[in-house]
Write an enzyme that holds these catalytic residues in place. Structure first.
Site, PDB file in Angstrom:
ATOM      1  N   ASN A 213      32.759  17.666 -69.310  1.00  0.00           N
ATOM      2  CA  ASN A 213      32.047  18.902 -69.093  1.00  0.00           C
ATOM      3  C   ASN A 213      31.607  19.417 -70.380  1.00  0.00           C
ATOM      4  OD1 ASN A 213      34.148  19.568 -70.462  1.00  0.00           O
ATOM      5  ND2 ASN A 213      35.050  20.946 -69.512  1.00  0.00           N
TER       6      ASN A 213
ATOM      7  N   ASP B   8      43.067  18.333 -82.413  1.00  0.00           N
ATOM      8  CA  ASP B   8      43.718  19.307 -81.261  1.00  0.00           C
ATOM      9  C   ASP B   8      45.020  18.921 -80.983  1.00  0.00           C
ATOM     10  OD1 ASP B   8      42.888  17.014 -80.002  1.00  0.00           O
ATOM     11  OD2 ASP B   8      41.383  18.156 -78.689  1.00  0.00           O
TER      12      ASP B   8
ATOM     13  N   GLU C 170      36.048  24.300 -74.658  1.00  0.00           N
ATOM     14  CA  GLU C 170      35.343  24.337 -73.285  1.00  0.00           C
ATOM     15  C   GLU C 170      34.184  24.867 -73.315  1.00  0.00           C
ATOM     16  OE1 GLU C 170      36.809  22.183 -71.344  1.00  0.00           O
ATOM     17  OE2 GLU C 170      38.924  22.698 -70.662  1.00  0.00           O
TER      18      GLU C 170
ATOM     19  N   HIS D 282      32.972  19.266 -73.321  1.00  0.00           N
ATOM     20  CA  HIS D 282      33.796  19.599 -74.512  1.00  0.00           C
ATOM     21  C   HIS D 282      34.009  18.982 -75.538  1.00  0.00           C
ATOM     22  CE1 HIS D 282      37.570  17.927 -72.431  1.00  0.00           C
ATOM     23  NE2 HIS D 282      37.666  17.599 -73.560  1.00  0.00           N
TER      24      HIS D 282
HETATM   25  C1  GLP Z   1      40.563  15.391 -74.295  1.00  0.00           C
HETATM   26  C2  GLP Z   1      40.534  15.631 -75.882  1.00  0.00           C
HETATM   27  C3  GLP Z   1      39.118  15.322 -76.363  1.00  0.00           C
HETATM   28  C4  GLP Z   1      38.542  14.281 -75.762  1.00  0.00           C
HETATM   29  C5  GLP Z   1      38.605  13.943 -74.453  1.00  0.00           C
HETATM   30  C6  GLP Z   1      37.937  12.986 -73.963  1.00  0.00           C
HETATM   31  O1  GLP Z   1      40.157  16.603 -73.825  1.00  0.00           O
HETATM   32  N1  GLP Z   1      40.876  16.835 -76.394  1.00  0.00           N
HETATM   33  O2  GLP Z   1      39.140  15.605 -77.752  1.00  0.00           O
HETATM   34  O3  GLP Z   1      37.241  13.935 -76.503  1.00  0.00           O
HETATM   35  O4  GLP Z   1      39.910  14.417 -73.848  1.00  0.00           O
HETATM   36  O5  GLP Z   1      38.931  11.933 -73.553  1.00  0.00           O
HETATM   37  P1  GLP Z   1      38.930  10.438 -73.028  1.00  0.00           P
HETATM   38  O6  GLP Z   1      38.243   9.667 -74.386  1.00  0.00           O
HETATM   39  O7  GLP Z   1      40.133  10.273 -72.607  1.00  0.00           O
HETATM   40  O8  GLP Z   1      37.612  10.560 -71.918  1.00  0.00           O
END
Ligand code: GLP
Length: 260
Positions: free
Chosen positions: A136, A67, A143, A138
């Site tokens: 949440n 993404d 989402e 995702h």
């Molecule tokens: C973002 C990314 C996700 C990732 C998530 C968790 O929203 N788009 O791909 O898994 O954050 O991030 P973190 O590893 O910083 O908790």
């Protein structure tokens, strides 16, 4: 689902890196799906060390990131382009022409999304998709309540994700509202998924993903339907799991070739 629980995030990062190494060593032209966020950073460090010591090469790898934020040019320090270059690619022997991220800065985002799906297909699909998980539930930027049939597309972030990801920006208002992300169906087509999560903040999402019903309310729960998923957790992220002892028992009794 293969569930591997480790005492610390550092130990989990080593397991994650071993999963990646195994794929790279068994394929001529490995195709990796990669993730950003805080969670995979430790794993990227381990992989960089493996690369620099000569143990592992990324020369034959093609990569597709999950993404990207909308409206941020690749040189913006908050963009996932910048993150991937500075935290991983710049320190490895990967050929940058084989590196792909969605272009969230493109004028025609719809065209970008269609092209991205085609590029993944042209590469023969993704061998290993690395994933994190939002608090949440995702995955990528898909989402809650988004379609399980979704492909790479433009999505709007939830207020919770904007809040959660604001730690990477100077101000909450700077977090982009729109993003480009692989869809759930795109992720589900990868041949193997590796999802990593650490910390108590992720525990509820982890419980819903592994032991809850398959529901678009927790997008990651669709992974219960994927034939090959490896989930690497630290103790804190796994503390709400009802069958935690069972997962540890299963790992203890694995055959040698099933271990990483
Ligand atoms: C973002 C990314 C996700 C990732 C998530 C968790 O929203 N788009 O791909 O898994 O954050 O991030 P973190 O590893 O910083 O908790």
């Amino acid at each position: 689902m293969e569930i591997l629980i480790r005492d610390t995030p550092e130990a989990g990062a080593k397991v994650g890196a071993s999963v990646v190494r195994k794929i790279i060593q068994t394929k001529d032209k490995p195709v990796l799906g990669l993730a950003t966020g805080g969670t995979p950073l430790r794993m990227y460090k381990v992989l960089i060390r493996m690369n620099q010591s000569g143990e592992l090469s990324f020369r034959n790898c093609t990569t597709f990131n999950l993404d990207e934020y909308g409206g941020l040019p690749p040189e913006n320090k908050r963009s996932y382009h910048y993150y991937m270059m500075s935290n991983f690619f710049d320190h490895t022997d990967i050929d940058k022409k084989n590196v792909h991220l969605p272009d969230g800065y493109a004028e025609d985002l719809r065209e970008t999304c269609r092209k991205y799906e085609n590029l993944i297909n042209d590469a023969g699909g993704i061998d290993l998709q690395v994933l994190g998980i939002g608090a949440n539930g995702h995955i990528g930027f898909n989402e809650p309540t988004g379609s399980f049939a979704s492909r790479t597309w433009v999505k709007i972030l939830s207020k919770q994700t904007i809040q959660d990801n604001s730690i990477y920006f100077d101000k909450l208002e700077e977090v982009p509202r729109h993003v480009v992300t692989m869809g759930i169906a795109t992720i589900m087509e990868s041949r193997h998924c590796l999802l990593m999560a650490n910390g108590a903040k992720k525990a509820d999402a982890i419980r819903k993903m592994i032991e809850g019903p398959v529901s678009a309310s927790c997008p990651a729960s669709i992974l219960q339907m994927h034939p090959r998923v490896t989930i690497v957790l630290d103790e804190e992220a796994s503390y709400l799991l009802t069958f935690k002892d069972h997962y540890k028992w299963v790992e203890k009794n694995k055959l040698d070739w099933q271990l990483y």
